[in-house]
Every structure is written in C-alpha cells, then in structure tokens.
Design a protein around this motif. Structure first.
Motif, PDB file in Angstrom:
ATOM      1  N   ALA A 161       0.812  -1.213   0.000  1.00 31.99           N
ATOM      2  CA  ALA A 161       0.000   0.000   0.000  1.00 31.99           C
ATOM      3  C   ALA A 161       0.843   1.259   0.000  1.00 31.99           C
ATOM      4  O   ALA A 161       0.434   2.299  -0.553  1.00 31.99           O
ATOM      5  N   ASN A 162       2.023   1.185   0.617  1.00 27.99           N
ATOM      6  CA  ASN A 162       2.916   2.352   0.695  1.00 27.99           C
ATOM      7  C   ASN A 162       4.343   1.835   0.747  1.00 27.99           C
ATOM      8  O   ASN A 162       4.763   1.271   1.766  1.00 27.99           O
ATOM      9  N   ALA A 163       5.077   2.019  -0.323  1.00 29.47           N
ATOM     10  CA  ALA A 163       6.436   1.479  -0.426  1.00 29.47           C
ATOM     11  C   ALA A 163       7.376   2.055   0.615  1.00 29.47           C
ATOM     12  O   ALA A 163       8.447   1.479   0.866  1.00 29.47           O
ATOM     13  N   ALA A 164       7.012   3.175   1.254  1.00 32.27           N
ATOM     14  CA  ALA A 164       7.881   3.782   2.266  1.00 32.27           C
ATOM     15  C   ALA A 164       7.843   3.036   3.594  1.00 32.27           C
ATOM     16  O   ALA A 164       8.691   3.263   4.466  1.00 32.27           O
ATOM     17  N   THR A 165       6.873   2.141   3.781  1.00 34.40           N
ATOM     18  CA  THR A 165       6.782   1.357   5.015  1.00 34.40           C
ATOM     19  C   THR A 165       8.030   0.515   5.194  1.00 34.40           C
ATOM     20  O   THR A 165       8.493  -0.143   4.266  1.00 34.40           O
ATOM     21  N   ARG A 166       8.594   0.523   6.407  1.00 28.72           N
ATOM     22  CA  ARG A 166       9.704  -0.372   6.725  1.00 28.72           C
ATOM     23  C   ARG A 166       9.174  -1.591   7.468  1.00 28.72           C
ATOM     24  O   ARG A 166       8.380  -1.464   8.410  1.00 28.72           O
ATOM     25  N   VAL A 167       9.625  -2.772   7.042  1.00 29.35           N
ATOM     26  CA  VAL A 167       9.204  -4.043   7.625  1.00 29.35           C
ATOM     27  C   VAL A 167      10.446  -4.744   8.161  1.00 29.35           C
ATOM     28  O   VAL A 167      11.384  -5.031   7.410  1.00 29.35           O
ATOM     29  N   VAL A 168      10.455  -5.028   9.469  1.00 31.68           N
ATOM     30  CA  VAL A 168      11.619  -5.609  10.133  1.00 31.68           C
ATOM     31  C   VAL A 168      11.161  -6.825  10.934  1.00 31.68           C
ATOM     32  O   VAL A 168      10.080  -6.813  11.535  1.00 31.68           O
ATOM     33  N   SER A 169      11.977  -7.866  10.955  1.00 38.18           N
ATOM     34  CA  SER A 169      11.648  -9.067  11.724  1.00 38.18           C
ATOM     35  C   SER A 169      12.914  -9.593  12.384  1.00 38.18           C
ATOM     36  O   SER A 169      13.945  -9.748  11.730  1.00 38.18           O
ATOM     37  N   LEU A 272      15.620  -9.100  22.136  1.00 36.52           N
ATOM     38  CA  LEU A 272      14.947  -7.818  22.354  1.00 36.52           C
ATOM     39  C   LEU A 272      15.912  -6.649  22.227  1.00 36.52           C
ATOM     40  O   LEU A 272      15.540  -5.572  21.747  1.00 36.52           O
ATOM     41  N   ALA A 273      17.156  -6.848  22.638  1.00 38.31           N
ATOM     42  CA  ALA A 273      18.141  -5.782  22.497  1.00 38.31           C
ATOM     43  C   ALA A 273      18.401  -5.470  21.031  1.00 38.31           C
ATOM     44  O   ALA A 273      18.509  -4.303  20.634  1.00 38.31           O
ATOM     45  N   LEU A 274      18.516  -6.516  20.213  1.00 37.65           N
ATOM     46  CA  LEU A 274      18.719  -6.286  18.783  1.00 37.65           C
ATOM     47  C   LEU A 274      17.508  -5.586  18.175  1.00 37.65           C
ATOM     48  O   LEU A 274      17.653  -4.656  17.361  1.00 37.65           O
ATOM     49  N   ALA A 275      16.308  -5.991  18.572  1.00 38.69           N
ATOM     50  CA  ALA A 275      15.106  -5.324  18.069  1.00 38.69           C
ATOM     51  C   ALA A 275      15.113  -3.848  18.448  1.00 38.69           C
ATOM     52  O   ALA A 275      14.803  -2.976  17.628  1.00 38.69           O
ATOM     53  N   ALA A 276      15.475  -3.565  19.696  1.00 42.10           N
ATOM     54  CA  ALA A 276      15.538  -2.168  20.138  1.00 42.10           C
ATOM     55  C   ALA A 276      16.576  -1.395  19.334  1.00 42.10           C
ATOM     56  O   ALA A 276      16.359  -0.233  18.945  1.00 42.10           O
ATOM     57  N   SER A 294       8.433  -7.204  13.888  1.00 41.11           N
ATOM     58  CA  SER A 294       8.006  -8.406  14.612  1.00 41.11           C
ATOM     59  C   SER A 294       9.197  -8.954  15.376  1.00 41.11           C
ATOM     60  O   SER A 294      10.333  -8.917  14.897  1.00 41.11           O
ATOM     61  N   VAL A 295       8.923  -9.463  16.562  1.00 39.49           N
ATOM     62  CA  VAL A 295       9.963  -9.949  17.469  1.00 39.49           C
ATOM     63  C   VAL A 295       9.562 -11.331  17.966  1.00 39.49           C
ATOM     64  O   VAL A 295       8.498 -11.493  18.564  1.00 39.49           O
ATOM     65  N   GLY A 296      10.419 -12.316  17.724  1.00 42.81           N
ATOM     66  CA  GLY A 296      10.157 -13.675  18.183  1.00 42.81           C
ATOM     67  C   GLY A 296      11.051 -14.018  19.355  1.00 42.81           C
ATOM     68  O   GLY A 296      12.257 -14.193  19.197  1.00 42.81           O
ATOM     69  N   ALA A 297      10.469 -14.109  20.559  1.00 48.31           N
ATOM     70  CA  ALA A 297      11.211 -14.465  21.773  1.00 48.31           C
ATOM     71  C   ALA A 297      11.091 -15.973  21.973  1.00 48.31           C
ATOM     72  O   ALA A 297      10.011 -16.487  22.271  1.00 48.31           O
ATOM     73  N   SER A 298      12.192 -16.689  21.813  1.00 51.45           N
ATOM     74  CA  SER A 298      12.140 -18.146  21.712  1.00 51.45           C
ATOM     75  C   SER A 298      12.549 -18.898  22.969  1.00 51.45           C
ATOM     76  O   SER A 298      12.387 -20.123  23.044  1.00 51.45           O
ATOM     77  N   ALA A 299      13.105 -18.218  23.969  1.00 48.49           N
ATOM     78  CA  ALA A 299      13.677 -18.926  25.113  1.00 48.49           C
ATOM     79  C   ALA A 299      12.635 -19.721  25.896  1.00 48.49           C
ATOM     80  O   ALA A 299      12.931 -20.808  26.403  1.00 48.49           O
ATOM     81  N   THR A 300      11.417 -19.222  26.006  1.00 51.86           N
ATOM     82  CA  THR A 300      10.387 -19.947  26.752  1.00 51.86           C
ATOM     83  C   THR A 300      10.166 -21.327  26.155  1.00 51.86           C
ATOM     84  O   THR A 300       9.958 -22.312  26.879  1.00 51.86           O
TER      85      THR A 300
END
Length: 557
Positions: A161-169, A272-276, A294-300
């Motif tokens: 919808a808007n190419a300026a959107t940034r998508v990070v995972s 989470l630190a890398l995401a921040a 999007s952030v996937g916390a896998s330790a649990t």
C-alpha cells in the motif's frame, strides 16, 4: 537479588539498560499522572511480539506476579483466551497465523516439517522455512527461505500500500522471523547458533555487528547460578525424568556454552536488544507512514522443552522475560514514537508427564514405543507382503502412505493402519484425508467449541498434509523414554496447546478484558483497521477485534 548477570550494551547509543536482565526489585508506586488521551490517529509503529510456547495457562499462573513489561500490557486490552485454533500447534504453523490473518490451511504452513515424496533430493522431509531446491541441501542443513508461505503478512500488505513502510523481523528462530516477516522485509535476522544471521547476500547493519560482538562476549563468559526469588523457591522441586532430574535448575552456564545460552533468559534479552537497536538505528516510526517490527522471543520454548513448564527454570524465565520486556518498552518510550504492541504466542504447551502424575493426573503419560510409525509400517508391510516403508511421518500429526503403493495397496494399508492406530489406548482418533477434506471449514464460533475434525481442517493443506492424522489422547506427551535434551513438547489438538494470550497495548488505550475465545488470525484485521489498511474479507480468516470497547469502534474507522 540477581536474576541474570547484566549483558554489555549492544550499541554505543542507548539500547536496553540491561540486555539480559537486571534484578527484580520492589518498586514504589509512581505519583498519579493525568491519563493520556485516547489515541485517535494510526500508530506510527506496530510492534508484534511472539513468545514461543507461552500458553494461556502459563500466562494465568504468573499474571498477578508481573511487575515489568507484562504488567504494562495488562493495562491494555487483554484477551486471555486467544487460540491458535488449528490442530497443528507447532512453531511454524503458529507463527504463520499471527500476522497473516489466515489459518494454516491457507498459509500452507501445516507443520514444522512435512514429507514431499516428489522432492528432487534423497531427503524427502521438507522444513517449513527452507528452499529444498537448493543443491545439496537437506531438511537439517538447509537454506532459509520464505517460499512455502502462501499468503502475505501484514507488513507485506502495508508495503504494497505504501512502499515507504519499513518491515523488520527479528527472532530467536528462523521460522519465527520468516513467518512473521513475510516476503517483503527490509531487515530480517534470526539466531544462527553463534550470532544473528540473515539471508545470504544481505549486508549486516552496524547494530547487528555490535549485537553479535556483545553476545559473543556474553557466551564466552561463564554464567553463575541465578538467585531464586521466593516465588521460584516454592517451585524448585526435583523431578526425575528417565536419567535426568529437572525442576531445580538456575541456568548456571560454563564459558562458551552457546546451547545453554539459548536455553536461558539471556537469549530473549539478546533478541529484544537487537530489536531495540534496529528500531533506534532505522528510526522506525519516525517517517511519514506506519512501520512494523516483529519480534520472536524463543527462550520460553527451549526452556519448556528442556525442563517443562513448571519448576524453578520456567519461574525464572517468566520473571526475567517480564523484566526484559519492561526494559524494551522503556527504550521505545524514549524514542517518543507512538507505538502499538501486540503480544501473543505461536502455541501453548504442557508440563512433563512425571510432574503431572505427581499432581494427581494419572492420564499424563509418555508416548509408548509401540506407536512408532516406522515400526507399525514395517509390521503392516510384512502382513500385506509389501516391500518398502509403507508409512512415513509420525503420530500426533500427519502420516503419509508410500507414494509407490498401488491403489489397491493403499486401500489395504489404510484399513490396516486405521485398525492398528485405533486399537492403541493412547490414540484419541484416526482421521483420513477424505474425512478431513469433507469437513466444512470452521466459521467464527468460539474456537474451543470446534470438533477435532474442524481443528484438523483448519490446518490441512491438500498439497502438503498427510494421508492420515493421528491425534493422541489428552496429556499424552509425544516424547517417549528415554529422553534426551527434550523432556516435554506440544503439537496436540488440545486446548493446553491451542490456547494463548493475546495482549494489545498503546499509550492512552482504554483498559479492557475480553474473556471469550478469539483467534490469533484476528490480529491482522484488528491492526489493519487501526492503520486504515483495507483487507478484503475473502483473503483472510480473521475478524477485527474492537480495541476501544466503547462507542468509538476501531473496526469501523
């Protein structure tokens, strides 16, 4: 009291104040402040967090003990009975629902792995986030890819919808990063065993380089045993599982043990630190349009598999993750960006059978060795005079017939397999491909009311799913003795694996709790409504959840 030894800062700029976690401490109530105005414009940043194996039961057990990030989310809009409504309660299918609005039958991600007997390689098992066409690859030594995800994610729709959107995972697992990020990402990073990695050919940003350097130093340093708060001391009871003892662990780690790092609260702190850091360095949410991470916390999940969902190990993990999320949100606050958080899980999980038995659950058992599909297939082949494997796959999920069987042989194998599986006291049901495909797709009734066949239908892909589905009875753990690193698991049709929390938070949001059952596929249309992004109803399975719980219906803005 120390929960986790502080990790060095991952960037020269302010990241998490303590990337692993600072000690829990009593906090005085801050002075009352005027309530912020309810938001009326779209958020500038969407932060979607998945806590792997964070069941609704685990959330309920600790929700009154949280003082950090989870406590903030509990002041938002709380859906304690969210559902990964399908039967395939594994990491890849679950993550494929969170930001697509679609159940696994539509996403194509019907399991973590499946059998493709037509694959042009000797290894016919296909991993959900691989490109099996890469020469020399196997399902264990693979090239990470998004090729098997059949539908767009929210980030893709936003970018279209808007190419300026940034998508990070960013995630602790490749399949979590890929299934939440989708096909059009600006940055996508997952834990590669010794550091964060991405697709081949991608340039590593400076913040990822700094994160990897910091994590390398952290792993190289021994971790002393963590102190146990009183809450965790009460749960620190030893349980014998085969030759292993679990329940009293405190995450002591020798220098250089990357596996133990991954199975500890330190791991989520690093993710989470890398995401921040990416939010800060990329200035997400500070442009003209809404961005998404999007952030996937896998330790649990790693801790649940390795030690069970009770005991000192999970208690420490829950308190630590709460603190880590609190630090993460403080970093986001400091950016001044108007952000919306949604937190959920890819699936739930149940505790080890041995501890269940101690708690008066005689039905809690480990899968019998008699249910080995290879062994059953060999017996059927011998009885019918058919050479070859006959059956492929595993119980508590999909079973395939050997592609080389004739039609008459397939019919005979099916009759024999149904009879043998059905006779086993640990098997709940046996469903054929024909039965599943003849079942109407579930509508929007509360997912806890769905039949087992409806749950199976929601995750059945005709091109990838098996010829039989064999769900085990409730509380049967699909990990037979002797156990190795894995003592507990998930993946069943039952609600302890299906039910997860769904939590929304935004500054100024009206607090509200909805106890009725909703689905993780409802997340995409809900967030899309907040940012005024049209999503054709026929393309997804979810429905919008009103996050105002009042006269200003967010689903109709």
């Amino acid at each position: 009291m120390r929960l986790v030894r502080p990790l060095a800062s991952l960037a020269a700029a302010c990241l998490l104040s303590s990337t692993a976690l600072v000690p829990l401490r009593a906090q005085e109530a801050p002075p009352a402040a005027p309530a912020p105005a309810a938001p009326t414009t779209p958020p500038k940043l969407i932060v979607a967090i998945s806590v792997d194996q964070f069941s609704a039961n685990l959330f309920a057990e600790y929700r009154n003990r949280f003082t950090g990030g989870f406590a903030r989310l509990l002041d938002g809009q709380v859906f304690p009975s969210g559902y990964q409504s399908h039967a395939a309660t594994e990491t890849c299918p679950g993550h494929s629902t969170i930001l697509t609005g679609s159940r696994p039958y539509r996403t194509g991600i019907m399991a973590n792995d499946w059998i493709d007997q037509k694959a042009a390689r000797a290894d016919k098992k296909v991993y959900c986030a691989e490109d099996e066409t890469v020469p020399g690859s196997t399902s264990e030594d693979y090239t990470v890819s998004d090729r098997h995800l059949k539908v767009p994610t929210l980030g893709e729709r936003m970018k279209n919808a808007n190419a300026a959107t940034r998508v990070v995972s960013v995630a602790g697992k490749d399949r979590a990063a890929v299934m939440m990020g989708g096909h059009k990402v600006d940055e996508l990073w997952w834990w590669g065993g010794k550091g964060f990695v991405s697709y081949a050919g991608r340039t590593m940003p400076a913040v990822v380089q700094r994160a990897n350097a910091a994590v390398t130093r952290q792993i190289a340093t021994a971790q002393p045993a963590l102190d146990l708060p009183a809450l965790c001391q009460a749960r620190a009871l030893p349980v014998q599982v085969g030759t292993r003892t679990v329940g009293t662990g405190r995450f002591e780690r020798t220098a250089g043990d990357a596996g133990a790092f991954r199975r500890s609260p330190e791991f989520d702190g690093a993710v989470l630190a890398l995401a921040a850091g990416l939010i800060q360095d990329m200035k997400l949410g500070q442009g003209a349009t809404t961005d998404i991470i999007s952030v996937g916390a896998s330790a649990t999940d790693y801790i649940g598999h390795g030690f069970g969902t009770e005991g000192s190990e999970m208690c420490l993990q829950m308190l630590a993750l709460d603190r880590s999320l609190g630090d993460f949100f403080q970093v986001l606050d400091a950016t001044g960006v108007d952000y919306e958080v949604v937190l959920t899980a890819d699936h739930g999980g149940q505790d080890i059978a041995e501890r269940h038995a101690q708690h008066g659950m005689p039905e809690a058992q480990r899968q019998s060795a008699n249910l080995d599909v290879k062994t059953i297939g060999a017996a059927i082949g011998q009885k019918l005079g058919i050479a070859g494997p006959v059956l492929l796959g595993g119980v508590n999920g999909d079973v395939w017939y050997d592609i080389k069987l004739t039609a008459a042989q397939r019919a005979a194998v099916e009759r024999e397999a149904i009879a043998r599986f059905s006779a086993d006291p640990q098997v709940e049901a046996v469903f054929t491909r024909k039965q599943v495909l003849a079942t109407p797709m579930p509508g929007h009734s509360e997912p806890q009311t769905w039949s087992l066949l409806e749950r199976a239908r929601a995750s059945f892909d005709p091109q990838r799913s098996g010829d039989l589905l064999v769900p085990l009875k409730p509380r049967v753990t699909p990990v037979p003795l002797p156990v190795g690193a894995t003592v507990a698991s998930h993946g069943s049709f039952w609600d302890y694996d299906r039910r997860v929390p769904i939590l929304f938070w935004r500054k100024g949001m009206t607090p509200f709790e909805q106890p009725l059952g909703v689905e993780t596929v409802d997340i995409l249309p809900t967030l899309a409504a907040l940012i005024h992004l049209p999503v054709p109803a026929g393309e997804i399975d979810g429905r919008c959840l009103d996050l105002d719980a009042g006269p200003g219906d967010s689903c109709r803005r």
